[in-house]
Design a protein around this motif. Structure first.
Motif, PDB file in Angstrom:
ATOM      1  N   VAL A 182     -20.965  31.187 -43.726  1.00  0.00           N
ATOM      2  CA  VAL A 182     -19.557  31.147 -44.104  1.00  0.00           C
ATOM      3  C   VAL A 182     -18.729  32.241 -43.431  1.00  0.00           C
ATOM      4  O   VAL A 182     -17.652  32.585 -43.888  1.00  0.00           O
ATOM      5  CB  VAL A 182     -19.362  31.121 -45.645  1.00  0.00           C
ATOM      6  N   TRP A 183     -19.258  32.779 -42.335  1.00  0.00           N
ATOM      7  CA  TRP A 183     -18.417  33.605 -41.462  1.00  0.00           C
ATOM      8  C   TRP A 183     -17.358  32.681 -40.843  1.00  0.00           C
ATOM      9  O   TRP A 183     -17.655  31.534 -40.500  1.00  0.00           O
ATOM     10  CB  TRP A 183     -19.255  34.232 -40.335  1.00  0.00           C
ATOM     11  N   GLU A 184     -16.159  33.178 -40.676  1.00  0.00           N
ATOM     12  CA  GLU A 184     -15.100  32.318 -40.128  1.00  0.00           C
ATOM     13  C   GLU A 184     -15.454  31.788 -38.732  1.00  0.00           C
ATOM     14  O   GLU A 184     -15.032  30.693 -38.363  1.00  0.00           O
ATOM     15  CB  GLU A 184     -13.758  33.061 -40.102  1.00  0.00           C
ATOM     16  N   HIS A 185     -16.251  32.536 -37.960  1.00  0.00           N
ATOM     17  CA  HIS A 185     -16.588  32.060 -36.607  1.00  0.00           C
ATOM     18  C   HIS A 185     -17.372  30.741 -36.649  1.00  0.00           C
ATOM     19  O   HIS A 185     -17.446  30.042 -35.650  1.00  0.00           O
ATOM     20  CB  HIS A 185     -17.342  33.134 -35.797  1.00  0.00           C
ATOM     21  N   ALA A 186     -17.961  30.418 -37.806  1.00  0.00           N
ATOM     22  CA  ALA A 186     -18.755  29.183 -37.909  1.00  0.00           C
ATOM     23  C   ALA A 186     -17.883  27.936 -37.991  1.00  0.00           C
ATOM     24  O   ALA A 186     -18.343  26.834 -37.685  1.00  0.00           O
ATOM     25  CB  ALA A 186     -19.670  29.255 -39.137  1.00  0.00           C
ATOM     26  N   TYR A 187     -16.617  28.100 -38.432  1.00  0.00           N
ATOM     27  CA  TYR A 187     -15.805  26.894 -38.664  1.00  0.00           C
ATOM     28  C   TYR A 187     -14.348  26.987 -38.241  1.00  0.00           C
ATOM     29  O   TYR A 187     -13.635  25.988 -38.236  1.00  0.00           O
ATOM     30  CB  TYR A 187     -15.863  26.519 -40.155  1.00  0.00           C
TER      31      TYR A 187
END
Ligand code: MN
Length: 215
Positions: A182-187
């Motif tokens: 759920v790091w922002e870089h994932a989505y």
């Protein structure tokens, strides 16, 4: 003369071993088990290119640099995650987390687990649908950067944990089974601020055969 030769031979073997032990273990970026665009539109080619090729590569590079001069130069990844602290722990955790994460997907997932893992999920949550709700709630309610993990304890009992930053259930004596990043870089490239939409879409690309083998 023979004894002297043996002593010299043993000494030279020992010194070769000592030299090789000084070289730190070199962790490598894992290869993806699918094409870079194979998970689209759930995860786009662009997100995979950055997430695997840039973010994970950076964690691997950091880990290789950080272990130099520490007691972990020859340690495997799991040992480093279990026993290290601080920035080394977070980088090692991120390498382990992402290795497991990227191996958890395939273009057309089975949709549901089967076998022992399915039984254990039913025992703990009553149904797969209830587990999905609990896992999404954990993933969406995690404040900041981190991971939601399905893990098992030493008795085989399943639990959901929320891990901050690069942490992994191994750090609490649990066996990690499935992690949602759920790091922002994932989505963010694909879903911007819509974290729940991204997480709900992941169910369709899960490789339950691989995930079940970790149980
Ligand atoms: Mn990530």
């Amino acid at each position: 003369m023979n004894k002297l030769f043996t002593v010299i031979l043993l000494l030279s073997i020992t010194s070769v071993q000592l030299i090789s032990q000084k070289k730190a273990m070199n962790f490598k970026l894992i290869d993806l088990p699918y094409a870079i665009d194979a998970l689209a539109p759930v995860i786009s080619e662009e997100t995979i290119r950055f997430h695997h090729g840039k973010h994970l590569q950076a964690y691997v590079n950091n880990l290789n640099n950080l272990i130099v001069g520490t007691p972990f130069e020859q340690a495997d990844l799991e040992t480093i995650v279990k026993e290290s602290e601080g920035v080394l722990f977070n980088n090692a955790g991120q390498v382990l987390n992402h290795n497991m994460y990227f191996m958890s997907f395939k273009p057309n997932g089975e949709g549901k687990p089967s076998g022992d893992l399915a039984k254990a999920i039913d025992e703990e949550w009553g149904s797969f649908e209830n587990f999905q709700k609990a896992f999404i709630t954990a993933s969406t309610s995690l404040f900041g950067s981190g991971w939601a993990w399905l893990a098992k304890d030493k008795h085989g009992k399943l639990v959901i944990t929320k891990e901050p930053n690069g942490s992994n259930p191994l750090a609490h004596g649990l066996i990690p089974i499935l992690g949602f990043d759920v790091w922002e870089h994932a989505y963010y490239l694909d879903y911007q601020n819509r974290r729940p939409d991204h997480l709900n879409a992941l169910w369709s690309i899960l490789n339950w055969e691989e995930i079940g083998s970790r149980y």
